[in-house]
Every structure is written in C-alpha cells, then in structure tokens.
Design a protein around this motif. Structure first.
Motif, PDB file in Angstrom:
ATOM      1  N   HIS A  91       0.827  -1.214   0.000  1.00 15.62           N
ATOM      2  CA  HIS A  91       0.000   0.000   0.000  1.00 15.62           C
ATOM      3  C   HIS A  91       0.863   1.266   0.000  1.00 15.62           C
ATOM      4  O   HIS A  91       0.577   2.234  -0.715  1.00 15.62           O
ATOM      5  N   ASN A  92       1.941   1.248   0.783  1.00 12.59           N
ATOM      6  CA  ASN A  92       2.774   2.460   0.885  1.00 12.59           C
ATOM      7  C   ASN A  92       3.473   2.773  -0.433  1.00 12.59           C
ATOM      8  O   ASN A  92       3.645   3.945  -0.781  1.00 12.59           O
ATOM      9  N   ILE A  93       3.857   1.731  -1.155  1.00  7.03           N
ATOM     10  CA  ILE A  93       4.487   1.973  -2.464  1.00  7.03           C
ATOM     11  C   ILE A  93       3.438   2.509  -3.438  1.00  7.03           C
ATOM     12  O   ILE A  93       3.699   3.440  -4.195  1.00  7.03           O
ATOM     13  N   ALA A  94       2.237   1.940  -3.383  1.00  2.00           N
ATOM     14  CA  ALA A  94       1.155   2.447  -4.244  1.00  2.00           C
ATOM     15  C   ALA A  94       0.924   3.929  -3.952  1.00  2.00           C
ATOM     16  O   ALA A  94       0.782   4.734  -4.877  1.00  2.00           O
ATOM     17  N   LYS A  95       0.909   4.274  -2.679  1.00  2.00           N
ATOM     18  CA  LYS A  95       0.683   5.681  -2.317  1.00  2.00           C
ATOM     19  C   LYS A  95       1.799   6.574  -2.839  1.00  2.00           C
ATOM     20  O   LYS A  95       1.581   7.693  -3.268  1.00  2.00           O
TER      21      LYS A  95
END
Ligand code: P1T
Length: 380
Positions: free
Chosen positions: A284-288
């Motif tokens: 999720h953090n990479i997507a963000k």
C-alpha cells in the motif's frame, strides 16, 4: 503543460492546416504521392507512418512524459516488438503475476526462440538480484499486476537495473499515465494495452510504447516498420479521442473502484479483496508513493471458495457484464482462471493466488449505487 491539458493538446497541432479541423483527420490511405522518388511530405506508406497514427503517437509520448511514442495493432503486438530487441541467450526477469497473454507470448513464442524468462516475485527488489547474470537484459514489470493487484516499486527496480545495466520496461495498462508515470521513476520503456483505459470505450484493440531515449526509439521504430504490426488510422483516431477524456474517466474509475472495494470487504459472501488502496495491502505504501490513486480494478474471492460460487456470481450480474478486457466506461467482471489467465498452467496460477473462486472486476463509470446494488443481488 499539466496532465489534464496534455490529454487534450499534448503533441497536437491545435488545428489541421488544410481546413482548420479541430480533430486530426483520419488519413484513411495506404500510400502518399511522391513528386519524385523520395520526394514526399513526411509520409510514404502507412505501415511506415500515417499522419493520424503519428498524431496519436505524439499524444502517447506527451501524456507519459516521454519523447517517442509508437502505436501497434494490439497490446501484445507492442510487447512482441519489445521482445524482438533481444537475441537467443538473453535473459529477462518478469513479474510472476502478469496478464496471461503476456505470459503466453513469453513462454509460447520467445522462450522457443531462445530468450530465457525468470518469473519472479517483485514484491521486494532485493529478491530479484539472485536471478541476474551476465545474460540478463531486461526487467519486465507489470504494476498493478493483473489480476492480483500487487504493486511493484518501479524506482527500486530501476536502482537494481542501473547497477547491472538492464532495461526496465513497465506495463502501465492498469494504472495509465493518469495514475503513474514510470519514465519519471526511472523506467526506460512504458507499454500499454491501449485497448483498455486509453481507448476507454471498449471499441478498439491497440497497443502503445513510449520511451525517452532516441536510440531505443529508433530500434523499436525499425521493428514496428519491419514486422508491421501497426494500427490503422481509424483506430488511431478513436484512441486519440479516448485519451482526451482519460483524466475525467480515471477519476471516476478510482472513485467507483474504491466504493466497490470497500463494499466487498464488508460483505459476508466475500473472502479476500485485492485493491491497493487498503492500508493492509502488502505494498500500500508503495502504491501511495508512486501512484496518484488506486484505479478501478478490484479482484476478490468468494467466501465459499469454490469455482461454482464464482460462476454463480458472474452468471447473476446485470449491470456488470461477464467479459474479457477492462478499462472501458462500462463495468465488466471476469473469471481469470478460465478466461484471461487460462493460458497460465494451473500450478503456476496457484503460486500467485489466482484461484478458481477469484473474480476480477473492471469498475466502470456508471452510477455507484447501481453498481453496488448489482453486486449485492449477485452475491445473494
Ligand atoms: O489485449 P491486448 O490489447 O493485446 O493487450 C494485452 C495486455 C497487456 N497487458 C495487460 C496488463 C493486459 O491486461 C492486456 C490485456 N488484458 C486483457 C484482455 C484482460 O482482460 O486482462
């Protein structure tokens, strides 16, 4: 120019010089008059180049922050052109979770021609170095992946690639340049199935490539012309028209995608929901970090966990349509194990989580209430 302006004007003359038409004309012609051998106005034969296709190719380059765009007869034709850059003995690292047709092209055609593929999980960049050797030439990244919605850190792949002098190619079909600009993150090449969000209306099959480097563009142009898998002027026009509303459509795809993902997550007949916007999504953090939104693609498995429960769902939907493809204005549902990913052997599919009870949704831009009500009735 900002993205929302580039979709409309990027790479375009504002009016056609002949009659001032605001849209580029559809140059439905195979060939162009020459006044003397080689004496032409920039176009000689429509496989080598066509003004309507050229307008689209400039638009592709512009929206992706690249310098050169190339359009092909399908997404797979575009990938095929990329793979023709390589020779027997060359090795390619690919995401292990990817569109079934890409896998089929890699293993069913180019592996037989002597190119070696390693299908690896790219969740952590560090894990891929063990597969790199002196023959390795390219890292093929699909992110978000089809249909598992895994997210791969493009910048991390670029750092590894730089160390070993490898190309990084990103299949940006699911995200589109509205959500993600791989060239800005260090990728050398971006590929699209323009059949999907770029065209946006489920009426054209097309592929695109965008690069920054002139030498790479020249090699790809040679392949495009020599192999000849180009798209026609009518289809070029349609995709050019589609791109003009890409930003508006993507915004609504993202909004509806989120509504659907959250609805499914709370539904008792649903087991897992794959959507990168959830805080507990593994990347999720990479997507963000690398995306401007989470897109309109959502995959899920049924609570019953059986093929029958998935089939029953897709037979009951009414607003969603059971069909291959994605990225059009209308919502579609697919069953990856028997449709888009059937060409991947069952045991390979199982390794990445593509089980028989999985359904993939391409959430369209209809009214969200109608979509949720349809899912509700189909889940029973
Ligand atoms: O269908 P075509 O335009 O040739 O594009 C192939 C392709 C490449 N990459 C990705 C990520 C894709 O999803 C596709 C095509 N996918 C479907 C048809 C599908 O339903 O998933």
């Amino acid at each position: 120019m900002k993205f929302n302006t580039k979709t409309i004007h990027g790479g375009q003359q504002n009016v056609d010089p002949a009659y001032g038409s605001v849209m580029p004309p559809i140059y439905q012609t195979t060939t162009f008059k020459q006044s003397t051998p080689g004496g032409h106005k920039g176009f000689e034969y429509s496989r080598s180049g066509n003004p309507t296709r050229a307008a689209l190719e400039r638009s592709l380059a512009s929206i992706e922050n690249g310098n050169f765009g190339l359009a092909f007869g399908s997404g797979l034709a575009a990938i095929d052109a990329v793979l023709k850059l390589f020779k027997p003995g060359d090795e390619i690292l690919s995401t292990n979770d990817l569109y079934g047709g890409s896998y089929r092209l890699f293993t069913g055609i180019f592996a037989d021609l002597g190119v070696k593929f390693h299908f690896v999980s790219m969740k952590d960049a560090i894990d891929i170095e063990q597969y790199i050797n002196k023959n390795t030439k390219m890292i093929w990244v699909e992110t978000p992946t089809n249909p598992m919605m895994n997210i791969i850190d493009i910048e991390a792949m670029f750092r590894v690639a730089k160390e070993y002098n490898l190309l990084v190619a990103v299949d940006n079909t699911f995200a589109t340049p509205y959500l993600q600009q791989p060239l800005d993150l260090g990728a050398d090449l971006v590929m699209y199935s323009a059949t999907k969000y770029l065209g946006g209306h489920s009426d054209v099959v097309m592929g695109g490539l965008v690069v920054k480097d002139q030498k790479l563009a020249e090699k790809l142009y040679f392949i495009q012309n020599a192999s000849g898998a180009v798209c026609g002027p009518q289809d070029s026009f349609l995709v050019l028209r589609g791109i003009k509303t890409l930003h508006l459509r993507m915004q609504r795809h993202c909004e509806n995608g989120e509504k659907v993902a959250r609805f499914l997550k709370d539904h008792p007949r649903v087991d897992k929901v794959y959507w990168p916007g959830f805080k507990n999504h593994p990347n999720h953090n990479i997507a963000k970090k690398q995306m401007n939104g989470f897109g309109g693609m959502v995959s899920f498995t049924t609570a019953e966990g059986t093929l029958e429960s998935a089939v029953s769902f897709v037979e009951k939907i009414k607003v969603f349509t059971l069909a291959e493809s994605l990225g059009g204005v209308e919502s579609l549902a697919g069953h990856p194990a028997s449709m888009t990913h059937a060409s991947i052997p069952r045991e390979e599919r199982a390794k990445t989580g593509i089980v028989d009870s999985m359904i993939r949704l391409s959430v369209g831009i209809e009214d969200e209430e109608d979509l949720i009500n349809d899912l509700k009735q189909a889940l029973g």
